[in-house]
Motif scaffolding. Structure first.
Motif, PDB file in Angstrom:
ATOM      1  N   SER A  63       7.306   7.316   5.119  1.00  0.00           N
ATOM      2  CA  SER A  63       6.690   6.728   4.001  1.00  0.00           C
ATOM      3  C   SER A  63       7.522   5.381   3.928  1.00  0.00           C
ATOM      4  CB  SER A  63       6.648   7.401   2.747  1.00  0.00           C
ATOM      5  OG  SER A  63       7.899   7.665   2.036  1.00  0.00           O
ATOM      6  N   THR A 101      -0.874  13.785 -11.300  1.00  0.00           N
ATOM      7  CA  THR A 101      -0.082  12.613 -11.860  1.00  0.00           C
ATOM      8  C   THR A 101      -0.160  11.593 -10.817  1.00  0.00           C
ATOM      9  OG1 THR A 101       1.831  13.424 -10.939  1.00  0.00           O
ATOM     10  CG2 THR A 101       1.288  14.304 -13.245  1.00  0.00           C
ATOM     11  N   GLU A 102       0.088  10.316 -11.471  1.00  0.00           N
ATOM     12  CA  GLU A 102       0.272   9.087 -10.385  1.00  0.00           C
ATOM     13  C   GLU A 102       1.301   9.573  -9.448  1.00  0.00           C
ATOM     14  OE1 GLU A 102      -0.231   4.984 -11.776  1.00  0.00           O
ATOM     15  OE2 GLU A 102       0.180   6.059 -13.909  1.00  0.00           O
ATOM     16  N   GLU A 103       2.340  10.065  -9.833  1.00  0.00           N
ATOM     17  CA  GLU A 103       3.348  10.249  -8.980  1.00  0.00           C
ATOM     18  C   GLU A 103       3.014  11.289  -7.753  1.00  0.00           C
ATOM     19  OE1 GLU A 103       8.046  12.366  -9.018  1.00  0.00           O
ATOM     20  OE2 GLU A 103       7.023  12.522 -10.445  1.00  0.00           O
ATOM     21  N   HIS A 104       2.196  12.339  -8.065  1.00  0.00           N
ATOM     22  CA  HIS A 104       1.852  13.291  -7.204  1.00  0.00           C
ATOM     23  C   HIS A 104       0.929  12.753  -6.222  1.00  0.00           C
ATOM     24  CE1 HIS A 104       0.048  17.093  -5.799  1.00  0.00           C
ATOM     25  NE2 HIS A 104      -1.073  16.702  -5.904  1.00  0.00           N
ATOM     26  N   ASP A 106       0.504   9.616  -5.414  1.00  0.00           N
ATOM     27  CA  ASP A 106       1.247   8.386  -4.669  1.00  0.00           C
ATOM     28  C   ASP A 106       2.217   9.198  -3.530  1.00  0.00           C
ATOM     29  OD1 ASP A 106      -0.026   6.479  -6.015  1.00  0.00           O
ATOM     30  OD2 ASP A 106       1.637   6.048  -7.431  1.00  0.00           O
ATOM     31  N   LYS A 107       2.885  10.152  -3.990  1.00  0.00           N
ATOM     32  CA  LYS A 107       3.867  10.850  -3.237  1.00  0.00           C
ATOM     33  C   LYS A 107       3.083  11.424  -1.686  1.00  0.00           C
ATOM     34  CE  LYS A 107       7.350  14.199  -2.585  1.00  0.00           C
ATOM     35  NZ  LYS A 107       8.357  15.277  -3.461  1.00  0.00           N
ATOM     36  N   THR A 108       2.070  12.191  -2.209  1.00  0.00           N
ATOM     37  CA  THR A 108       1.172  13.035  -1.169  1.00  0.00           C
ATOM     38  C   THR A 108       0.551  11.894  -0.373  1.00  0.00           C
ATOM     39  OG1 THR A 108       1.045  14.628  -2.883  1.00  0.00           O
ATOM     40  CG2 THR A 108      -0.564  14.656  -0.714  1.00  0.00           C
ATOM     41  N   GLY A 110       1.239   8.635   0.092  1.00  0.00           N
ATOM     42  CA  GLY A 110       2.271   8.026   0.851  1.00  0.00           C
ATOM     43  C   GLY A 110       2.703   8.358   1.915  1.00  0.00           C
ATOM     44  N   THR A 111       2.933   9.790   2.036  1.00  0.00           N
ATOM     45  CA  THR A 111       3.629  10.253   3.255  1.00  0.00           C
ATOM     46  C   THR A 111       2.382  10.688   4.235  1.00  0.00           C
ATOM     47  OG1 THR A 111       5.529  11.436   2.229  1.00  0.00           O
ATOM     48  CG2 THR A 111       4.755  12.381   4.293  1.00  0.00           C
TER      49      THR A 111
END
Length: 250
Positions: A63, A101-104, A106-108, A110-111
């Motif tokens: 990422s 969430t945004e974090e969840h 974006d992380k998923t 993103g990778t």
């Protein structure tokens, strides 16, 4: 016996455990020199030791574009080309709609999507005519699973990439296919946010929905990736190969 990947240079992202590690081992057994990536040095070193020969570990996170640049600079310097790319790095966790969430997200993405896209795009200058790209998708792209919608959406994107890129790379003579594993227990299952008992219950419950009556193993997926990576699949392009014991067909 003729080796399927003799003298080939291959890359497996996320190659420190599970399907990635099993595939790297299969690639080496079939005659390839394999580069593997991982985000943690200790796990990367352990994987290199497990594979044992014809392997180079490169620390990095797909990422992060700077890490990808470093990876391909290493491959170019050491081997000068890349014949096989298994874009395997990815992951996800459980969150139902209403709690995402945004974090969840974006992380998923993103990778699994952004990282995979640039993993492939940045590899192209090293890939000669006749090279093969295999993308790790999932049967979740076509089956509804509770609390797994974000991960499933990323894998639907991966499947779409295989179709689109097979056309984009027509003139380059590079094949692109996707492998879609079914239920295959790996260390990644520990990251779903479930207790060991819940993971065991999930696996046992899923096995009841598989025509073969059991879950798969990382090595069974690796064998399918070897097929897509090798000349055995020379007229296979833009497709999705389900390796799931028949689960996606019922």
């Amino acid at each position: 016996m003729t080796l399927k990947l003799n003298d080939k240079i291959a890359l497996v992202t996320g190659g420190t455990s599970g399907i990635g590690l099993a595939t790297a081992q299969r690639f080496v057994a079939e005659g390839a020199h394999v580069f593997i990536t991982g985000r943690r040095q200790a796990e990367l070193d352990a994987a290199v030791k497990t594979i044992g020969r014809n392997v180079t570990g490169v620390l990095g996170d797909v990422s992060k574009l700077a890490d990808l640049d470093k990876l391909y600079a290493t491959i170019k310097e050491q081997k000068g080309r890349l014949d096989v790319l298994f874009a395997n790095a990815g992951g996800g966790s459980l969150l139902p709609l209403g709690q995402i969430t945004e974090e969840h997200f974006d992380k998923t993405f993103g990778t699994n999507v952004r990282g995979l896209l640039f993993t492939v795009q940045k590899a192209l200058p090293l890939m000669p005519k006749g090279a093969s790209i295999v993308l790790n998708a999932s049967i979740t792209s076509i089956k509804g699973n509770p609390a797994f919608s974000v991960y499933s959406a990323t894998k639907a994107a991966v499947r779409s990439f295989a179709r689109g890129w097979s056309v984009d790379l027509k003139d380059a003579g590079i094949r692109v296919n996707a492998v879609s594993p079914g239920v295959v227990p790996t260390p990644a299952y520990e990251l779903l946010g479930l207790t060991p008992e819940q993971v065991k219950g999930f696996i046992e419950g899923q096995a009841q929905n598989i025509p073969l009556g059991r879950v798969g193993t990382p090595d069974e997926i690796a064998k399918a990736v070897v097929f897509l990576a090798s000349d055995d699949s020379s007229f296979v392009n833009g497709t999705e190969l389900f390796v799931d014991g028949g689960m996606a067909q019922i």
